[in-house]
Design a protein around this motif. Structure first.
Motif, PDB file in Angstrom:
ATOM      1  N   VAL A  10       0.836  -1.207   0.000  1.00 12.34           N
ATOM      2  CA  VAL A  10       0.000   0.000   0.000  1.00 12.34           C
ATOM      3  C   VAL A  10       0.870   1.255   0.000  1.00 12.34           C
ATOM      4  CG1 VAL A  10      -1.626   1.334   1.409  1.00 12.34           C
ATOM      5  CG2 VAL A  10      -2.007  -1.099   1.039  1.00 12.34           C
ATOM      6  N   VAL A  11       1.917   1.276   0.812  1.00 15.53           N
ATOM      7  CA  VAL A  11       2.812   2.436   0.846  1.00 15.53           C
ATOM      8  C   VAL A  11       3.530   2.594  -0.490  1.00 15.53           C
ATOM      9  CG1 VAL A  11       4.873   3.407   1.950  1.00 15.53           C
ATOM     10  CG2 VAL A  11       3.086   2.384   3.340  1.00 15.53           C
ATOM     11  N   HIS A  12       3.891   1.485  -1.121  1.00 16.07           N
ATOM     12  CA  HIS A  12       4.549   1.549  -2.425  1.00 16.07           C
ATOM     13  C   HIS A  12       3.606   2.126  -3.482  1.00 16.07           C
ATOM     14  CE1 HIS A  12       7.762  -0.496  -5.086  1.00 16.07           C
ATOM     15  NE2 HIS A  12       7.265   0.552  -5.693  1.00 16.07           N
ATOM     16  N   ILE A  13       2.368   1.697  -3.484  1.00 17.63           N
ATOM     17  CA  ILE A  13       1.394   2.242  -4.441  1.00 17.63           C
ATOM     18  C   ILE A  13       1.175   3.729  -4.165  1.00 17.63           C
ATOM     19  CG2 ILE A  13      -1.053   2.211  -5.098  1.00 17.63           C
ATOM     20  CD1 ILE A  13      -0.943  -0.816  -4.920  1.00 17.63           C
ATOM     21  N   MET A  18       1.968   9.439  -5.634  1.00 17.64           N
ATOM     22  CA  MET A  18       2.493  10.752  -5.256  1.00 17.64           C
ATOM     23  C   MET A  18       3.610  11.198  -6.194  1.00 17.64           C
ATOM     24  SD  MET A  18       2.392  10.913  -1.082  1.00 17.64           S
ATOM     25  CE  MET A  18       3.478   9.540  -0.826  1.00 17.64           C
ATOM     26  N   LEU A  19       4.423  10.257  -6.686  1.00 16.54           N
ATOM     27  CA  LEU A  19       5.460  10.613  -7.662  1.00 16.54           C
ATOM     28  C   LEU A  19       4.835  11.116  -8.954  1.00 16.54           C
ATOM     29  CD1 LEU A  19       8.244   7.902  -7.321  1.00 16.54           C
ATOM     30  CD2 LEU A  19       8.506  10.361  -7.109  1.00 16.54           C
ATOM     31  N   PHE A  20       3.771  10.437  -9.414  1.00 17.33           N
ATOM     32  CA  PHE A  20       3.064  10.903 -10.608  1.00 17.33           C
ATOM     33  C   PHE A  20       2.541  12.323 -10.402  1.00 17.33           C
ATOM     34  CE2 PHE A  20       2.522   6.511 -12.286  1.00 17.33           C
ATOM     35  CZ  PHE A  20       2.833   6.773 -13.604  1.00 17.33           C
ATOM     36  N   LEU A  72      12.530   9.240 -14.404  1.00 19.77           N
ATOM     37  CA  LEU A  72      13.217   7.981 -14.088  1.00 19.77           C
ATOM     38  C   LEU A  72      12.766   7.419 -12.750  1.00 19.77           C
ATOM     39  CD1 LEU A  72      16.881   8.621 -15.281  1.00 19.77           C
ATOM     40  CD2 LEU A  72      15.276   6.918 -16.156  1.00 19.77           C
ATOM     41  N   SER A  73      12.524   8.279 -11.782  1.00 20.98           N
ATOM     42  CA  SER A  73      12.074   7.787 -10.477  1.00 20.98           C
ATOM     43  C   SER A  73      10.706   7.113 -10.584  1.00 20.98           C
ATOM     44  CB  SER A  73      12.041   8.916  -9.459  1.00 20.98           C
ATOM     45  OG  SER A  73      11.029   9.842  -9.751  1.00 20.98           O
ATOM     46  N   ILE A  74       9.832   7.670 -11.413  1.00 21.93           N
ATOM     47  CA  ILE A  74       8.526   7.034 -11.625  1.00 21.93           C
ATOM     48  C   ILE A  74       8.708   5.672 -12.284  1.00 21.93           C
ATOM     49  CG2 ILE A  74       6.360   7.171 -12.918  1.00 21.93           C
ATOM     50  CD1 ILE A  74       6.507  10.202 -12.574  1.00 21.93           C
ATOM     51  N   ILE A  75       9.539   5.626 -13.302  1.00 21.31           N
ATOM     52  CA  ILE A  75       9.770   4.365 -14.022  1.00 21.31           C
ATOM     53  C   ILE A  75      10.335   3.301 -13.083  1.00 21.31           C
ATOM     54  CG2 ILE A  75      11.182   3.288 -15.812  1.00 21.31           C
ATOM     55  CD1 ILE A  75      10.866   5.951 -17.394  1.00 21.31           C
ATOM     56  N   PHE A  76      11.356   3.649 -12.297  1.00 18.80           N
ATOM     57  CA  PHE A  76      11.954   2.672 -11.393  1.00 18.80           C
ATOM     58  C   PHE A  76      10.989   2.252 -10.286  1.00 18.80           C
ATOM     59  CE2 PHE A  76      16.160   4.324 -12.917  1.00 18.80           C
ATOM     60  CZ  PHE A  76      16.558   3.124 -13.505  1.00 18.80           C
ATOM     61  N   SER A  77      10.150   3.165  -9.836  1.00 19.63           N
ATOM     62  CA  SER A  77       9.184   2.811  -8.803  1.00 19.63           C
ATOM     63  C   SER A  77       8.136   1.830  -9.330  1.00 19.63           C
ATOM     64  CB  SER A  77       8.508   4.071  -8.273  1.00 19.63           C
ATOM     65  OG  SER A  77       7.661   3.769  -7.210  1.00 19.63           O
ATOM     66  N   VAL A  78       7.672   2.042 -10.552  1.00 22.26           N
ATOM     67  CA  VAL A  78       6.705   1.120 -11.152  1.00 22.26           C
ATOM     68  C   VAL A  78       7.361  -0.233 -11.418  1.00 22.26           C
ATOM     69  CG1 VAL A  78       5.312   0.692 -13.208  1.00 22.26           C
ATOM     70  CG2 VAL A  78       5.254   2.930 -12.109  1.00 22.26           C
ATOM     71  N   ILE A  79       8.590  -0.228 -11.911  1.00 28.01           N
ATOM     72  CA  ILE A  79       9.303  -1.493 -12.137  1.00 28.01           C
ATOM     73  C   ILE A  79       9.483  -2.245 -10.824  1.00 28.01           C
ATOM     74  CG2 ILE A  79      11.548  -2.476 -12.789  1.00 28.01           C
ATOM     75  CD1 ILE A  79      11.702  -0.314 -14.963  1.00 28.01           C
ATOM     76  N   ALA A  80       9.829  -1.539  -9.759  1.00 26.92           N
ATOM     77  CA  ALA A  80       9.998  -2.177  -8.457  1.00 26.92           C
ATOM     78  C   ALA A  80       8.683  -2.768  -7.958  1.00 26.92           C
ATOM     79  CB  ALA A  80      10.546  -1.180  -7.443  1.00 26.92           C
ATOM     80  N   LEU A  81       7.574  -2.091  -8.205  1.00 25.80           N
ATOM     81  CA  LEU A  81       6.271  -2.614  -7.796  1.00 25.80           C
ATOM     82  C   LEU A  81       5.940  -3.899  -8.537  1.00 25.80           C
ATOM     83  CD1 LEU A  81       3.821  -2.010  -5.983  1.00 25.80           C
ATOM     84  CD2 LEU A  81       2.827  -0.784  -7.902  1.00 25.80           C
ATOM     85  N   PHE A 145      10.627  10.744  -1.470  1.00 23.96           N
ATOM     86  CA  PHE A 145      12.031  10.445  -1.187  1.00 23.96           C
ATOM     87  C   PHE A 145      12.144   9.627   0.100  1.00 23.96           C
ATOM     88  CE2 PHE A 145      15.703  11.904   1.330  1.00 23.96           C
ATOM     89  CZ  PHE A 145      16.732  11.375   0.555  1.00 23.96           C
ATOM     90  N   CYS A 146      11.461  10.062   1.144  1.00 27.03           N
ATOM     91  CA  CYS A 146      11.506   9.338   2.420  1.00 27.03           C
ATOM     92  C   CYS A 146      10.853   7.965   2.312  1.00 27.03           C
ATOM     93  CB  CYS A 146      10.815  10.152   3.510  1.00 27.03           C
ATOM     94  SG  CYS A 146      11.619  11.710   3.870  1.00 27.03           S
ATOM     95  N   PHE A 147       9.671   7.912   1.693  1.00 22.28           N
ATOM     96  CA  PHE A 147       8.973   6.637   1.555  1.00 22.28           C
ATOM     97  C   PHE A 147       9.773   5.633   0.735  1.00 22.28           C
ATOM     98  CE2 PHE A 147       4.271   8.009   2.273  1.00 22.28           C
ATOM     99  CZ  PHE A 147       4.554   8.208   3.611  1.00 22.28           C
ATOM    100  N   SER A 148      10.374   6.073  -0.356  1.00 23.96           N
ATOM    101  CA  SER A 148      11.116   5.133  -1.193  1.00 23.96           C
ATOM    102  C   SER A 148      12.336   4.579  -0.455  1.00 23.96           C
ATOM    103  CB  SER A 148      11.524   5.779  -2.506  1.00 23.96           C
ATOM    104  OG  SER A 148      12.399   6.858  -2.279  1.00 23.96           O
TER     105      SER A 148
END
Length: 161
Positions: A10-13, A18-20, A72-81, A145-148
């Motif tokens: 849930v925190v990752h989603i 929030m990044l978007f 790039l941060s959005i892309i890496f966050s989605v890939i990590a999910l 930044f903190c959540f990631s």
């Protein structure tokens, strides 16, 4: 363990959303101009109407870098999910979440670089506005930044369980 995994998911989603929002919306800085409240971000300057953000030649590379790192941060966050879900159901215990944690650390670094560039180059010195201050997108980016970072550390700790 299941509750912990659900909480991290849930925190990752929430971090991805929030990044978007922080990257797309143009409320990184807010100030008062002759025409009312003006806001600007990574893409547009909005003052009753929105127009493309123009910066001086020396700041253009910095703006492009901040835009690129936030994307790039959005892309890496989605890939990590996606990798989290894949690793959850395919790998055995003890081998899970290495890749997910590493990808989230890269996402964390991209957020840090993008927001730091924006902070160093564009905070409070753009356009003819009075009382410029940070908008909600800038704050959301720092929250992401903190959540990631927290999520990436939790993924690396969960690999053992």
């Amino acid at each position: 363990m299941l509750v912990l995994l659900a909480g991290i998911f849930v925190v990752h989603i929430a971090t991805v959303i929030m990044l978007f929002v922080s990257t797309i919306a143009n409320v990184w800085m807010v100030g008062t101009s002759n025409f009312g409240t003006a806001s600007w971000g990574l893409w547009l300057l909005c003052n009753k109407t929105c127009q493309q953000l123009t910066v001086s030649g020396s700041d253009e590379a910095s703006l492009k870098a901040a835009q690129a790192f936030m994307i790039l941060s959005i892309i890496f966050s989605v890939i990590a999910l996606v990798m989290f879900i894949v690793q959850l159901f395919t790998l055995e215990k003890g081998k899970r979440f290495y890749i997910t944690g590493a990808i989230m650390l890269v996402c964390w670094m991209c957020i840090l670089i993008g927001v730091s560039i924006y902070t160093a180059r564009f905070t409070g010195k753009m356009f003819q506005v009075t009382r410029p201050h940070h908008g909600y997108c800038f704050i959301l980016a720092w929250i992401c930044f903190c959540f990631s970072f927290i999520i990436s550390i939790l993924y690396l700790v969960l690999r053992k369980k």
